[in-house]
Design an enzyme around this catalytic site. Sequence first.
Site, short mmCIF file in Angstrom:
data_model
loop_
_atom_site.label_atom_id
_atom_site.label_comp_id
_atom_site.label_asym_id
_atom_site.label_seq_id
_atom_site.Cartn_x
_atom_site.Cartn_y
_atom_site.Cartn_z
N THR A 210 40.15 34.74 46.98
CA THR A 210 40.63 35.81 46.11
C THR A 210 41.71 35.28 45.18
O THR A 210 41.86 34.06 45.03
CB THR A 210 41.12 37.01 46.96
OG1 THR A 210 41.40 38.11 46.08
CG2 THR A 210 42.38 36.71 47.76
N ASN A 211 42.45 36.17 44.53
CA ASN A 211 43.56 35.73 43.67
C ASN A 211 44.75 36.64 43.92
O ASN A 211 44.70 37.53 44.76
CB ASN A 211 43.12 35.75 42.20
CG ASN A 211 42.63 37.12 41.79
OD1 ASN A 211 43.40 38.07 41.74
ND2 ASN A 211 41.33 37.24 41.54
N ARG A 212 45.83 36.48 43.14
CA ARG A 212 47.08 37.17 43.45
C ARG A 212 47.27 38.48 42.70
O ARG A 212 48.35 39.05 42.71
CB ARG A 212 48.25 36.23 43.18
CG ARG A 212 48.38 35.16 44.24
CD ARG A 212 49.33 34.06 43.81
NE ARG A 212 50.54 34.58 43.22
CZ ARG A 212 51.21 34.00 42.23
NH1 ARG A 212 50.75 32.86 41.73
NH2 ARG A 212 52.30 34.52 41.75
#
Length: 397
Positions: A210-212
């Site tokens: 995923t990402n932030r």
Amino acid sequence: MDPLQNKRIIVGITGSIAAYKAGELVRELKRGGAEVKVVMTEAAQEFVSPLTFQVLSGNPVYTNLFGPEGRWDPEHISLAQWGELVLVAPATADIISKLSLGLAGDLLTALTLASQATIIVCPAMNSGMWENPILQSNSKRLMELGFHFVGPGYGELASGKIGKGRFAQIEEIIGKIKEVLYPKRNLLGKKVVVTAGRTEEDLDPVRVLTNRSSGRMGYSLAQVANWRGGEVTLISGPSILPPPFGVNLQRVRTTQEMREKVKDTFREGDILVMAAAVADFKPQSLHQKKLSRGELSLKLEPTPDILKEMGEIKGDKILVGFALETGNSLDRAKRKLEEKNLDLIVLNDPTQEGAGFEVESNVVTLIWRDGRTEPLPKLPKLEVAERIWDRIAEILK
Ligand code: CTP
């Protein structure tokens, strides 16, 4: 800007046990930047002292139709002229019926009758009283005359019984006030879809790629679209943010789930803003068992490009995308706008000072189809959302 900022609001409190909750309401209004003057009926003062509201509002509390001696101007008229909004919260059966008849025997009824402002009524009472046909008909009359109602809600009442009559939630009341006070209603009648946050791709039963992204930009866009009168669906990946008021929040996790939801809602929609940071890759195969330390190489494949797919079916609907670029590459963003058949693309670089996932501000450049670019200064995300909707309103024209 918060729609409450610098607004002059009169809070009329009447004799219901929910009068104590009006303290929280006044606080929230002040927190949003409003100036508040409180008017209390005699019965309300049996439940809470005017001093409470004097402290919370930072203004004198008004209780008497005839005001202090020596004042030349009648209080009900000067207050009625001062207020941009009158909020009767909590509103008893007694005040609702009086207002529906235009009675003006005390300060609150007199000023409400004299006021040209928007009036919001938040009933709170026993369910038997609320359901009584007399009160139902008086409330209906007020609604027909343009009074807004928030609540009552269903749940446990002061009597211990369960029923309809509970004072509405504070967030619900504040949400309604913001919606009513907001000047730019240029999305009325439009069905708006906004995506926000990140998506997750499973690697094994416990791990994800995923990402932030926090969802802040997308949630701000959805909130502002609701203030502007749009019928908003917010499709959000995992996020800890509270749901924006008045918005239909649909939670998803994976890119595939987001894709299905976007397809379903955009079919009926007029505008799609894809602010979500969709995971670009997913593992080629999902491991059924937790990977052990030894297995260190991953094979990835691209996820479906949701925005591009919507670009292919968009017709004359409006499509807005984001371009997340480290290094602020205008050319890459322009290429994405063309490839995905967008009307507008919002270029942002999360590594830039004042921008990024966890912060409240953002620094973006807007790029139109005809190649025009508009760099915006560092602004709070809500303000960036305002600018984006201003530009979308221009395209709508
Ligand atoms: N987007 C999408 N589906 C994906 C990836 C991105 O709908 N699988 C959308 C994003 O929501 C955003 C826009 O496409 O509005 C651009 O996303 P971005 O990650 O900047 O670009 P990509 O097209 O994924 O290209 P790259 O990662 O190569 O820069």
